[in-house]
Write a protein that holds these residues in place. Structure first.
Motif, PDB file in Angstrom:
ATOM      1  N   GLU A  70       0.834  -1.203   0.000  1.00 53.93           N
ATOM      2  CA  GLU A  70       0.000   0.000   0.000  1.00 53.93           C
ATOM      3  C   GLU A  70       0.870   1.255   0.000  1.00 53.93           C
ATOM      4  OE1 GLU A  70      -0.343  -2.520   2.112  1.00 53.93           O
ATOM      5  OE2 GLU A  70      -2.223  -3.427   1.404  1.00 53.93           O
ATOM      6  N   PHE A  71       2.006   1.196   0.705  1.00 55.62           N
ATOM      7  CA  PHE A  71       2.953   2.319   0.720  1.00 55.62           C
ATOM      8  C   PHE A  71       3.441   2.615  -0.693  1.00 55.62           C
ATOM      9  CE2 PHE A  71       7.210   4.109   0.958  1.00 55.62           C
ATOM     10  CZ  PHE A  71       7.142   5.040   1.984  1.00 55.62           C
ATOM     11  N   ILE A  72       3.865   1.580  -1.413  1.00 57.04           N
ATOM     12  CA  ILE A  72       4.349   1.762  -2.781  1.00 57.04           C
ATOM     13  C   ILE A  72       3.240   2.321  -3.663  1.00 57.04           C
ATOM     14  CG2 ILE A  72       5.145   0.544  -4.843  1.00 57.04           C
ATOM     15  CD1 ILE A  72       6.735  -1.311  -2.996  1.00 57.04           C
ATOM     16  N   ALA A  73       2.027   1.762  -3.539  1.00 56.10           N
ATOM     17  CA  ALA A  73       0.908   2.236  -4.361  1.00 56.10           C
ATOM     18  C   ALA A  73       0.606   3.708  -4.090  1.00 56.10           C
ATOM     19  CB  ALA A  73      -0.330   1.377  -4.092  1.00 56.10           C
ATOM     20  N   ALA A  74       0.666   4.113  -2.823  1.00 58.51           N
ATOM     21  CA  ALA A  74       0.381   5.505  -2.476  1.00 58.51           C
ATOM     22  C   ALA A  74       1.455   6.434  -3.040  1.00 58.51           C
ATOM     23  CB  ALA A  74       0.287   5.657  -0.961  1.00 58.51           C
ATOM     24  N   CYS A  75       2.737   6.012  -2.967  1.00 56.01           N
ATOM     25  CA  CYS A  75       3.823   6.843  -3.489  1.00 56.01           C
ATOM     26  C   CYS A  75       3.742   6.956  -5.006  1.00 56.01           C
ATOM     27  CB  CYS A  75       5.173   6.274  -3.065  1.00 56.01           C
ATOM     28  SG  CYS A  75       5.494   6.384  -1.287  1.00 56.01           S
ATOM     29  N   VAL A  76       3.376   5.857  -5.677  1.00 56.90           N
ATOM     30  CA  VAL A  76       3.222   5.894  -7.135  1.00 56.90           C
ATOM     31  C   VAL A  76       2.068   6.821  -7.513  1.00 56.90           C
ATOM     32  CG1 VAL A  76       2.581   4.529  -9.153  1.00 56.90           C
ATOM     33  CG2 VAL A  76       4.286   3.659  -7.543  1.00 56.90           C
ATOM     34  N   ALA A  77       0.968   6.756  -6.762  1.00 55.78           N
ATOM     35  CA  ALA A  77      -0.165   7.641  -7.034  1.00 55.78           C
ATOM     36  C   ALA A  77       0.234   9.099  -6.839  1.00 55.78           C
ATOM     37  CB  ALA A  77      -1.345   7.278  -6.123  1.00 55.78           C
TER      38      ALA A  77
END
Length: 428
Positions: free
Chosen positions: A182-189
């Motif tokens: 979820e951390f990676i997804a949030a940073c990519v977003a």
């Protein structure tokens, strides 16, 4: 004698030239993983001249190479063919993983990152750069301008427009409570959203493990996910490997390889450890990027024969003695030992890192608030116990940095851990 030297230092050198310790230390010589001060006291070195003494102090193979080269010729500049420079470039190009790689040598990591920024902005015809929050990339005008750590960025003036991205710090910030995916997804977003509001940048520059920032890193795979977004738009990825390169992190030869899905970065910068104390930095890029400059350039001191001889001997020693494997094995033991200590010391918020690149973040117990005073106290206590460590962090310098020469033995790791344990317990 040291007090007299300190007075002379203050008379002729800048006030902003930082010195460690209440009573600054003069190091006169070293051997292996140890150094001695002007009073003859021995210290176990867990900082290696800021990750620069990569293999060992007074390594005979490097000393011999430097001496022999000095007896032939020390310097001629890049205007002439230079065998040691070509030989080291060939080896680094092969090790880089970058196809059709070209190598340009500088004298420091700062200059290497300057060159990478010059290449990227010229190649992309854009002066906008993406950088990570809490980052550090050098002390020149351009690299200070992209540094995301307030304590090391004295001016906001810059030839570049810099936009800062989330993700370099796992344990703090708006996404800290998320799981890794979820951390990676949030940073990519966040990255996608940022790119929707600006003209196309030249590049993202990022340290796989933030050095001055306190040895903090994102979850493995973040920069691979970033690269997919960047690649869609033709934006380059610059991996700042000044502190993480040459197997320091144990699991990988380059720090970017923990994020390796999709291939190597477009540009890699390096320095520090490759010279084992000699001034070597450099840039690796595929030929079309490296050759994009349409004017002449040289490097007066980058690639000079004596530093290249040292780099060749040092790299040969590192590879032949599997110091990457040693960093993985001994570093793994050391970090587990320090985590066991940290679990018993309320001021320790986190013990993190990989290989022989370990950070201990200190905080006021029960609050999570950074505690730079505690970090300074542990630094002093460790020195009193015979151990040299570093400090850093983006939150008021509250992290201890541990990065000994990569030839560290198990016995030396235990010796250092015992001193650190006493130093950490002394602040309770």
């Amino acid at each position: 004698m040291s007090k007299d030297l300190l007075g002379r230092h203050r008379e002729v050198l800048p006030d902003w030239l930082a010195l460690y310790y209440d009573e600054p230390l003069e190091i006169t010589h070293g051997e292996g993983r140890y150094v001695w001060d002007a009073e003859g006291r021995r210290y176990l070195d867990f900082f290696g001249g800021i990750l620069t003494t990569m293999t060992a102090h007074a390594l005979p193979e490097v000393a011999k190479a430097v001496s022999e080269q000095a007896g032939r010729i020390v310097h001629s500049s890049t205007l002439y063919l230079n065998r040691p420079m070509i030989e080291l470039a060939e080896r680094i190009a092969r090790l880089s993983g970058i196809p059709d790689a070209r190598v340009f040598f500088t004298t420091s990591g700062t200059e290497a990152n300057d060159t990478a920024l010059l290449l990227a902005t010229t190649y992309r015809r854009s002066n906008t750069v993406l950088a990570m929050r809490n980052s550090y990339h050098g002390r020149s005008f351009s690299t200070v301008g992209i540094t995301g750590n307030r304590g090391w960025s004295p001016t906001s003036l810059s030839p570049l427009q810099t936009l800062y991205v989330h993700g370099g710090v796992r344990g703090r910030g708006p996404f800290a409570e998320l799981g890794d995916e979820e951390f990676i997804a949030a940073c990519v977003a966040d990255l996608r959203d940022l790119l929707g509001h600006t003209r196309p940048p030249a590049a993202l520059i990022a340290e796989p493990v933030q050095g001055v920032g306190g040895f903090t890193a994102p979850p493995d795979g973040l920069y691979a996910a970033f690269r997919e977004v960047l690649h869609e738009r033709g934006i380059l990825w610059i991996a700042d490997e000044v502190q993480t390169g040459w197997g320091r992190t144990g699991e990988h030869f380059w720090g970017w390889q923990a994020h390796g899905r999709g291939g190597p970065p477009d540009i890699v910068t390096f320095a520090k450890g490759i010279g084992n104390g000699m001034s070597i930095g450099g840039v690796i890029a595929r030929a079309e990027i490296m050759n994009c400059l349409d004017s002449n350039s040289i490097s007066t001191f980058g690639g000079t024969q004596i530093t290249m001889a040292a780099g060749l001997a040092n790299l040969t020693y590192l590879l032949e003695h599997d110091l990457q494997g040693n960093a993985r094995r001994v570093g793994g033991l050391l970090i587990e030992r320090l985590r066991a200590v940290g679990a018993q010391v309320p001021a320790v918020r986190e013990v993190r890192g990989r290989g022989l690149m370990i950070g201990i973040e200190l905080a006021r117990p029960g609050t999570g608030e950074a505690d730079p005073e505690a970090a300074a106290a542990v630094l002093e206590a460790a020195r009193a116990g015979g151990l040299l460590i570093g400090k850093g962090g983006g939150h008021d310098t509250s992290a201890l940095r541990i990065a000994p020469p990569m030839s560290l033995t198990v016995a030396e790791a235990e010796e250092g851990a015992a001193i650190l344990e006493d130093a950490l317990r002394s602040i309770q």
